[in-house]
Scaffold this motif. Structure first.
Motif, mmCIF file in Angstrom:
data_model
loop_
_atom_site.group_PDB
_atom_site.id
_atom_site.type_symbol
_atom_site.label_atom_id
_atom_site.label_comp_id
_atom_site.label_asym_id
_atom_site.label_seq_id
_atom_site.Cartn_x
_atom_site.Cartn_y
_atom_site.Cartn_z
ATOM 1 N N HIS A 77 0.757 -1.153 -0.164
ATOM 2 C CA HIS A 77 0.141 -0.042 -0.013
ATOM 3 C C HIS A 77 0.835 1.394 0.025
ATOM 4 C CE1 HIS A 77 -2.893 -3.168 1.739
ATOM 5 N NE2 HIS A 77 -3.840 -2.204 1.239
ATOM 6 N N TRP A 79 0.510 5.605 0.452
ATOM 7 C CA TRP A 79 -0.816 6.606 0.883
ATOM 8 C C TRP A 79 0.170 7.891 0.732
ATOM 9 C CZ3 TRP A 79 -5.249 4.336 2.181
ATOM 10 C CH2 TRP A 79 -4.913 3.007 2.545
ATOM 11 N N SER A 80 -0.683 8.749 0.364
ATOM 12 C CA SER A 80 -0.354 10.466 0.468
ATOM 13 C C SER A 80 -0.539 10.999 1.941
ATOM 14 C CB SER A 80 -1.010 11.091 -0.697
ATOM 15 O OG SER A 80 -2.256 11.244 -0.273
ATOM 16 N N ASP A 82 -2.428 13.216 2.935
ATOM 17 C CA ASP A 82 -3.600 13.626 3.129
ATOM 18 C C ASP A 82 -4.802 12.447 3.208
ATOM 19 O OD1 ASP A 82 -3.341 13.136 0.437
ATOM 20 O OD2 ASP A 82 -4.927 14.379 -0.175
ATOM 21 N N GLN A 83 -4.105 11.243 3.247
ATOM 22 C CA GLN A 83 -4.975 10.008 3.160
ATOM 23 C C GLN A 83 -4.428 9.472 4.674
ATOM 24 O OE1 GLN A 83 -3.412 8.168 -0.364
ATOM 25 N NE2 GLN A 83 -5.498 7.830 -1.008
ATOM 26 N N GLU A 86 -7.203 7.632 6.711
ATOM 27 C CA GLU A 86 -7.538 6.144 6.071
ATOM 28 C C GLU A 86 -6.514 5.106 6.038
ATOM 29 O OE1 GLU A 86 -8.339 4.819 1.513
ATOM 30 O OE2 GLU A 86 -8.446 6.700 1.938
ATOM 31 N N ALA A 87 -4.947 5.505 6.090
ATOM 32 C CA ALA A 87 -4.044 4.678 6.137
ATOM 33 C C ALA A 87 -3.873 4.044 7.325
ATOM 34 C CB ALA A 87 -2.941 5.471 5.714
ATOM 35 N N GLU A 90 -6.494 1.496 8.016
ATOM 36 C CA GLU A 90 -6.194 0.377 7.476
ATOM 37 C C GLU A 90 -5.054 -0.633 8.255
ATOM 38 O OE1 GLU A 90 -5.891 -2.896 5.025
ATOM 39 O OE2 GLU A 90 -7.240 -1.317 4.718
#
Length: 103
Positions: A77, A79-80, A82-83, A86-87, A90
């Motif tokens: 995975h 991720w940026s 700004d995520q 969400e990361a 997860e």
């Protein structure tokens, strides 16, 4: 050899992987490491611990990794920033593999 997981088993195994005159750096060691000194006496190994590396060594490590490892294949995975929420959601499920934040 650079061990960064902090896992007792990985740190202990890393000592066994060293060649004669080998060096191991254990960064952020979280577990315990037990060994029999006579096992390593004739190998003349060097073992260092650190919470971090110097800026120079961090740069050398990053350059080595970039030259020798297939970085894109290591992570399941990406991720940026700004995520991040969400990361971390997860990560909390502990069902994913390895992840990285891309800047």
């Amino acid at each position: 050899m650079l061990e960064t997981s902090g896992a007792t088993r990985a740190a202990t195994s890393s000592l066994g992987s060293l060649a004669k005159w080998g060096k191991a750096v254990m960064i952020g060691l979280g577990g315990s490491v037990q060994f029999e000194p006579n096992t390593y006496l004739r190998k003349q190994i060097t073992v260092m611990t650190s919470w971090s590396m110097s800026v120079v060594h961090q740069a050398e490590c990053a350059e080595f990794i970039a030259r020798h490892l297939p970085i894109d294949e290591l992570f399941t995975h990406q991720w940026s920033l700004d995520q991040a929420a969400e990361a971390y959601a997860e990560f909390d499920r502990q069902t994913s593999g390895r992840a990285a934040f891309l800047f």
